[in-house]
Design a protein around this motif. Structure first.
Motif, mmCIF file in Angstrom:
data_model
loop_
_atom_site.group_PDB
_atom_site.id
_atom_site.type_symbol
_atom_site.label_atom_id
_atom_site.label_comp_id
_atom_site.label_asym_id
_atom_site.label_seq_id
_atom_site.Cartn_x
_atom_site.Cartn_y
_atom_site.Cartn_z
ATOM 1 N N UNK A 164 0.830 -1.177 -0.042
ATOM 2 C CA UNK A 164 -0.098 0.029 0.024
ATOM 3 C C UNK A 164 0.887 1.073 0.002
ATOM 4 N N UNK A 165 1.741 1.314 0.909
ATOM 5 C CA UNK A 165 2.564 2.497 0.847
ATOM 6 C C UNK A 165 3.421 2.628 -0.392
ATOM 7 N N UNK A 166 3.933 1.597 -0.849
ATOM 8 C CA UNK A 166 4.805 1.633 -2.088
ATOM 9 C C UNK A 166 3.875 2.233 -3.173
ATOM 10 N N UNK A 167 2.614 1.538 -3.422
ATOM 11 C CA UNK A 167 1.833 2.060 -4.399
ATOM 12 C C UNK A 167 1.628 3.632 -4.407
ATOM 13 N N UNK A 168 1.015 4.055 -3.050
ATOM 14 C CA UNK A 168 0.809 5.329 -2.686
ATOM 15 C C UNK A 168 2.046 6.375 -3.135
ATOM 16 N N UNK A 169 3.426 5.949 -2.771
ATOM 17 C CA UNK A 169 4.328 6.758 -3.073
ATOM 18 C C UNK A 169 4.574 6.874 -4.504
ATOM 19 N N UNK A 170 4.188 5.875 -5.412
ATOM 20 C CA UNK A 170 4.510 5.997 -6.748
ATOM 21 C C UNK A 170 3.147 6.633 -7.545
ATOM 22 N N UNK A 171 2.318 7.075 -6.922
ATOM 23 C CA UNK A 171 1.096 7.861 -7.212
ATOM 24 C C UNK A 171 -0.346 7.079 -7.470
ATOM 25 N N UNK A 172 -0.362 5.973 -6.805
ATOM 26 C CA UNK A 172 -1.665 5.278 -6.705
ATOM 27 C C UNK A 172 -2.594 6.284 -6.218
ATOM 28 N N UNK A 173 -3.923 6.336 -6.736
ATOM 29 C CA UNK A 173 -5.030 7.221 -6.350
ATOM 30 C C UNK A 173 -5.878 6.410 -5.252
ATOM 31 N N UNK A 174 -5.800 7.089 -4.201
ATOM 32 C CA UNK A 174 -6.729 6.452 -3.253
ATOM 33 C C UNK A 174 -8.065 6.922 -3.058
ATOM 34 N N UNK A 175 -8.401 7.520 -3.614
ATOM 35 C CA UNK A 175 -9.773 8.215 -3.942
ATOM 36 C C UNK A 175 -10.634 7.591 -5.096
ATOM 37 N N UNK A 176 -9.883 6.770 -5.957
ATOM 38 C CA UNK A 176 -10.793 5.861 -6.669
ATOM 39 C C UNK A 176 -11.704 5.176 -6.309
ATOM 40 N N UNK A 177 -12.906 4.826 -6.859
ATOM 41 C CA UNK A 177 -14.013 4.284 -6.407
ATOM 42 C C UNK A 177 -14.202 3.048 -7.221
ATOM 43 N N UNK A 178 -14.483 1.996 -6.908
ATOM 44 C CA UNK A 178 -14.810 0.702 -7.556
ATOM 45 C C UNK A 178 -16.496 0.833 -8.116
ATOM 46 N N UNK A 179 -16.963 -0.419 -8.610
ATOM 47 C CA UNK A 179 -18.586 -0.174 -9.262
ATOM 48 C C UNK A 179 -19.318 0.169 -8.217
ATOM 49 N N UNK A 180 -18.978 0.012 -6.950
ATOM 50 C CA UNK A 180 -20.125 0.159 -5.875
ATOM 51 C C UNK A 180 -19.682 1.409 -4.857
ATOM 52 N N UNK A 181 -18.909 2.116 -5.619
ATOM 53 C CA UNK A 181 -18.536 3.457 -5.039
ATOM 54 C C UNK A 181 -17.503 3.408 -3.682
ATOM 55 N N UNK A 182 -16.803 2.373 -3.635
ATOM 56 C CA UNK A 182 -16.069 2.164 -2.467
ATOM 57 C C UNK A 182 -14.586 2.333 -2.832
ATOM 58 N N UNK A 183 -13.759 2.739 -1.976
ATOM 59 C CA UNK A 183 -12.418 3.037 -1.896
ATOM 60 C C UNK A 183 -11.574 2.183 -1.298
ATOM 61 N N UNK A 184 -10.343 2.192 -1.651
ATOM 62 C CA UNK A 184 -9.135 1.395 -0.811
ATOM 63 C C UNK A 184 -9.418 1.295 0.621
ATOM 64 N N UNK A 185 -9.708 2.650 1.030
ATOM 65 C CA UNK A 185 -9.955 2.805 2.531
ATOM 66 C C UNK A 185 -11.013 1.947 3.169
#
Length: 204
Positions: A164-185
């Protein structure tokens, strides 16, 4: 609930990969139909694309190299569109992943469900493999075509904090939502991964 859906989703990835190996008991049985339509899938030495994928899944670098040497196409996929690179990434076999990439394995390729090698790697505790895929052009924010999950969602659902930390450090968008409107958080929270939630909160 997210906890059931996200965890089961990752388990489906696991079970379908393993069932592919279990159901294809021998190269002759498993790829006889495939070889009729794609004769290049099996080399003159009898090494098949199935052998390559099996070796990649289990981290047998010498067998992977031998398959490539014998001319097996590393981009040949199983019936669900999964390549040798996806299989190797799923189990975090760094040396195999690196070798396949060096031999023109397609890092951005998607299987029939829109999943990438990065998604497969991110579902496990394999930050080094994730980093290698990122360095070779993996799309951090690609969403699969089934639920709209990203690599970050897969990692968060499993509580793979280093990933998770690695993906975020490289620019992964934590606010993206899936088909149900849910995020990684949401995925992390519903699966009880408090530290993962904290990491995601601090990234915003």
């Amino acid at each position: 609930m997210i906890s059931n859906r996200s965890t089961v989703g990752v388990l489906i990835v696991i079970l379908t990969i393993l069932s592919a190996c279990d159901s294809e008991k021998s190269p002759e049985d498993s790829e006889s139909n495939e070889s009729e339509t794609t004769p290049d899938a099996i080399s003159s030495e009898g090494i098949s694309a199935f052998d390559l994928r099996d070796a990649a899944l289990n981290g047998r670098l010498a067998d992977v190299k031998e398959a490539v040497k014998q001319g097996v196409d590393i981009e040949e996929t199983d019936p669900l569109g999964r390549s040798a690179l996806m299989f190797a990434s799923f189990n975090g076999h760094m040396e195999v992943v690196h070798y396949l990439i060096e031999n023109h394995g397609n890092v951005t390729r998607q299987n029939d469900e829109g999943r990438t090698s990065l998604m497969f790697a991110a579902s496990g505790p394999f930050p080094e493999t994730v980093q290698l895929l990122i360095e070779h052009g993996a799309d951090l924010n690609k969403q699969d075509s089934v639920e709209g999950w990203t690599a970050l969602m897969y990692a968060a659902a499993e509580g793979n904090n280093d990933v998770v930390e690695l993906l975020l450090a490289n620019g992964a968008d934590a606010l993206l939502e899936d088909e149900d409107g849910e995020t990684a958080m949401d995925f992390a929270s519903s699966n009880g991964h408090g530290e993962t939630v904290r990491i995601l909160q601090n990234s915003q």
